[in-house]
Write a protein that holds these residues in place. Structure first.
Motif, PDB file in Angstrom:
ATOM      1  N   ILE A 138       0.861  -1.197   0.000  1.00  0.00           N
ATOM      2  CA  ILE A 138       0.000   0.000   0.000  1.00  0.00           C
ATOM      3  C   ILE A 138       0.894   1.243   0.000  1.00  0.00           C
ATOM      4  N   SER A 165       3.224   3.969  -2.951  1.00  0.00           N
ATOM      5  CA  SER A 165       4.180   3.758  -4.048  1.00  0.00           C
ATOM      6  C   SER A 165       5.376   4.713  -3.991  1.00  0.00           C
ATOM      7  N   SER A 186       9.586   3.824  -0.165  1.00  0.00           N
ATOM      8  CA  SER A 186       9.458   2.543   0.534  1.00  0.00           C
ATOM      9  C   SER A 186       8.736   1.521  -0.349  1.00  0.00           C
ATOM     10  N   LEU A 206       3.657  18.964   3.593  1.00  0.00           N
ATOM     11  CA  LEU A 206       3.562  18.609   2.173  1.00  0.00           C
ATOM     12  C   LEU A 206       3.834  17.114   2.000  1.00  0.00           C
ATOM     13  N   SER A 255       8.513  10.918  -3.862  1.00  0.00           N
ATOM     14  CA  SER A 255       9.741  10.911  -4.688  1.00  0.00           C
ATOM     15  C   SER A 255       9.495  11.568  -6.049  1.00  0.00           C
ATOM     16  N   VAL A 295       7.939  14.559  -6.363  1.00  0.00           N
ATOM     17  CA  VAL A 295       8.049  16.020  -6.195  1.00  0.00           C
ATOM     18  C   VAL A 295       9.288  16.443  -5.406  1.00  0.00           C
ATOM     19  N   GLU A 333      -7.828   4.323  -2.647  1.00  0.00           N
ATOM     20  CA  GLU A 333      -7.478   4.779  -1.298  1.00  0.00           C
ATOM     21  C   GLU A 333      -7.880   3.720  -0.286  1.00  0.00           C
ATOM     22  N   ALA A 345       2.553   3.707   3.004  1.00  0.00           N
ATOM     23  CA  ALA A 345       1.765   4.903   2.660  1.00  0.00           C
ATOM     24  C   ALA A 345       2.349   6.169   3.293  1.00  0.00           C
ATOM     25  N   SER A 387       8.537   5.949   6.141  1.00  0.00           N
ATOM     26  CA  SER A 387       8.901   7.072   7.014  1.00  0.00           C
ATOM     27  C   SER A 387       8.144   7.058   8.343  1.00  0.00           C
ATOM     28  N   ASN A 395      18.384  14.218   5.278  1.00  0.00           N
ATOM     29  CA  ASN A 395      17.364  13.856   4.286  1.00  0.00           C
ATOM     30  C   ASN A 395      16.990  12.372   4.437  1.00  0.00           C
TER      31      ASN A 395
END
Ligand SMILES: Cc1cc2nc3c(=O)[nH]c(=O)nc-3n(C[C@H](O)[C@H](O)[C@H](O)COP(=O)(O)OP(=O)(O)OC[C@H]3O[C@@H](n4cnc5c(N)ncnc54)[C@H](O)[C@@H]3O)c2cc1C
Length: 462
Positions: A7, A9, A12, A69, A78, A80, A202, A235, A430, A440
């Motif tokens: 779940i 993309s 990760s 954001l 990844s 943006v 979703e 996600a 994350s 980063n």
């Protein structure tokens, strides 16, 4: 062959997808956003915000003081981001080890996983000859003040800088497929190995049982239900935590939703007498690399100045604002990001909507003021006429909510990256960060996901 649902993309999800399909697993990836090809990415900043981000651009904390954001599209954030890829240092790993009680979190364990990720990506530093004037101001200021800096490494392949390409466009998705997003790396590999990608799907919640997981969600207005032996939640900090909370797991996982960090960042503009053009050419190329700044919890980068973002951050109204915007080409910009305390929490309301509670602590504000004073002095040491610090707080690196740890009372994900007590759910995105590293995060998200994929593969197939 065991089937696995992934779940999300982003960095990760992309790593899991590549490694699990290479090992022969049958994978389905679910992504809430839509898929854009390099030719379809939005061409303007405003359009990009509306089409590529959750909340149509930004999401806010409940007190509206912090703006966050995160992207909603295939490739996740990844697509943006600036694609800066940094390994953790010992300081970051030591902190994680202390907080999590997991002994193998450290450079010696993770060096091989960074290398495995790197073998699948093109990572390049920006060469000196491509330094734009904004970078040169940063380098001059750091050199003059005896501070250490280093080049940033970027996930990029062919930015065509010799042909005059301006990298800023890639903030709305790289039109050249040069940026090494998870879409052009892991997901492309996984799709070539048979992975099914379901977009605009979703996920609302999960039902866990001993023999698998039921995934419920909504795809283009239709309710959907899928089953898998294992689910990988990728996600992101807000997305994975939201799904876990909506699934009702908080009662058995008291740490769920806690420890949200974001590396709050602040932009300072400096006005010069001749054009700087901080939006032209290569992206930001250098960062602070100095033990003293690391100790103060500060990270400085020579970020580009995108025109619409700049217009929103400049002070003044009407004529005063217009006068500032007329000097747009004459500004240099530098960002300071702080290593913030674990003060944030996520919850959901009765409709499953996210409630983001995150305030800056006094310790955080002390770091911000320290950082802003430093940036101002750096600019003035290299002949800036005037500086303007923007006090709007942005969080771009969203972390935490499902922290890694050995104790189920204080963490959500165990040392093997399985959720405590819910063995068929794996998380390594994350959301598992036990604290803000001040570095980063993407490269480490991919390294953690690489190791977690290996755990699944070593754990055998049914
Ligand atoms: C402007 C910007 C610049 C940045 N620059 C850098 C940088 O240079 N270097 C760096 O290391 N980091 C950078 N970051 C941060 C970095 O991109 C993120 O930390 C990273 O992408 C997080 O990876 P992830 O896989 O955990 O989640 P994400 O990349 O956020 O991916 C999660 C995916 O899951 C999807 N999703 C969420 N909820 C659901 C749901 N309910 N159902 C289905 N799908 C769902 C989302 O739509 C998204 O596509 C930047 C971030 C921003 C916003």
């Amino acid at each position: 062959m065991e089937n696995i649902i992934i779940i999300g993309s982003g960095p990760s999800g992309g790593r899991f997808a590549a490694q699990l399909t290479r090992a022969g697993y049958s994978c389905t990836m679910l992504e809430a956003g839509r898929k854009f090809t390099s030719k379809e990415f939005p061409l303007s900043e405003l359009d990009g915000s509306a089409k590529l981000y959750w909340g149509g651009g930004i999401e806010l904390s409940t007190d509206a003081k912090l703006a966050f954001l995160r992207a909603k599209c295939v490739g996740g954030t990844s697509i943006v981001n600036q694609a800066l890829l940094d390994e953790f240092d010992d300081n970051a790993w030591d902190d994680w080890r202390d907080r999590s009680g997991i002994k193998d979190l450290g450079t010696s364990t993770y060096k091989p996983y960074y290398s495995k990720v790197a073998s699948d990506l093109s990572i390049q530093p920006i060469e000196d000859r491509y330094f734009n004037k904004n970078t040169k101001v940063f380098v001059d200021a750091f050199t003059k003040n005896g501070l250490g800096y280093s080049r940033l490494n970027r996930g990029q392949k062919d930015c065509a800088l010799d042909s005059g390409n301006d990298c800023m466009a890639c903030l709305c998705g790289c039109p050249r497929n040069s940026k090494q997003s998870s879409m052009v790396t892991g997901i492309t590999t996984a799709e070539s190995k048979g992975m099914t990608l379901k977009t605009e799907f979703e996920v609302t919640d999960l039902i866990h049982s001993n023999d698998g997981v039921t995934v419920r969600g909504i795809q283009r207005g239709q309710k959907r239900e899928l089953k898998a032996k294992r689910v990988v939640l990728a996600a992101g900090s807000f997305g994975s935590t939201q799904i876990m909370l909506r699934s009702g797991f908080k009662s058995q996982l008291p740490a769920l939703g806690k420890g949200i960090t974001a590396h709050p960042q602040f932009m300072t503009y400096a006005f010069y007498d001749s054009p700087i053009d901080a939006h032209k050419g290569a992206f930001q190329a250098v960062k602070s690399y100095d033990p003293a700044l690391r100790k103060r919890g500060l990270k400085l980068e020579n970020v580009f100045a995108a025109p619409i973002a700049t217009s929103m951050l400049f002070s003044g109204m009407g004529k005063e604002h217009l006068a500032r915007m007329k000097k747009y080409r004459y500004v240099a910009s530098m960002e300071v990001a702080i290593r913030d305390e674990n003060s944030g929490t996520l919850d959901v309301d009765k409709n499953g909507k996210l409630i983001i509670k995150k305030s800056m602590t006094d310790v955080d504000w002390a770091k911000v003021h320290d950082g802003l004073d430093l940036v101002k002095n750096l600019f003035h040491s290299v002949n800036a006429r005037e500086t303007e610090a923007c006090m709007q707080v942005f969080g771009l690196h969203l972390m935490g909510g499902c922290a890694l740890g050995s104790d189920p009372k204080t963490s959500v994900v165990d040392p093997e990256f399985k959720v405590h007590g819910l063995k068929n759910i794996t998380i390594a995105d994350s959301s598992v960060f036990p604290s803000a590293p001040g570095i980063n995060p993407s490269y480490t998200i991919m390294a953690l996901s690489e190791k977690a994929s290996e755990n699944i593969i070593k754990g055998g197939r049914s």
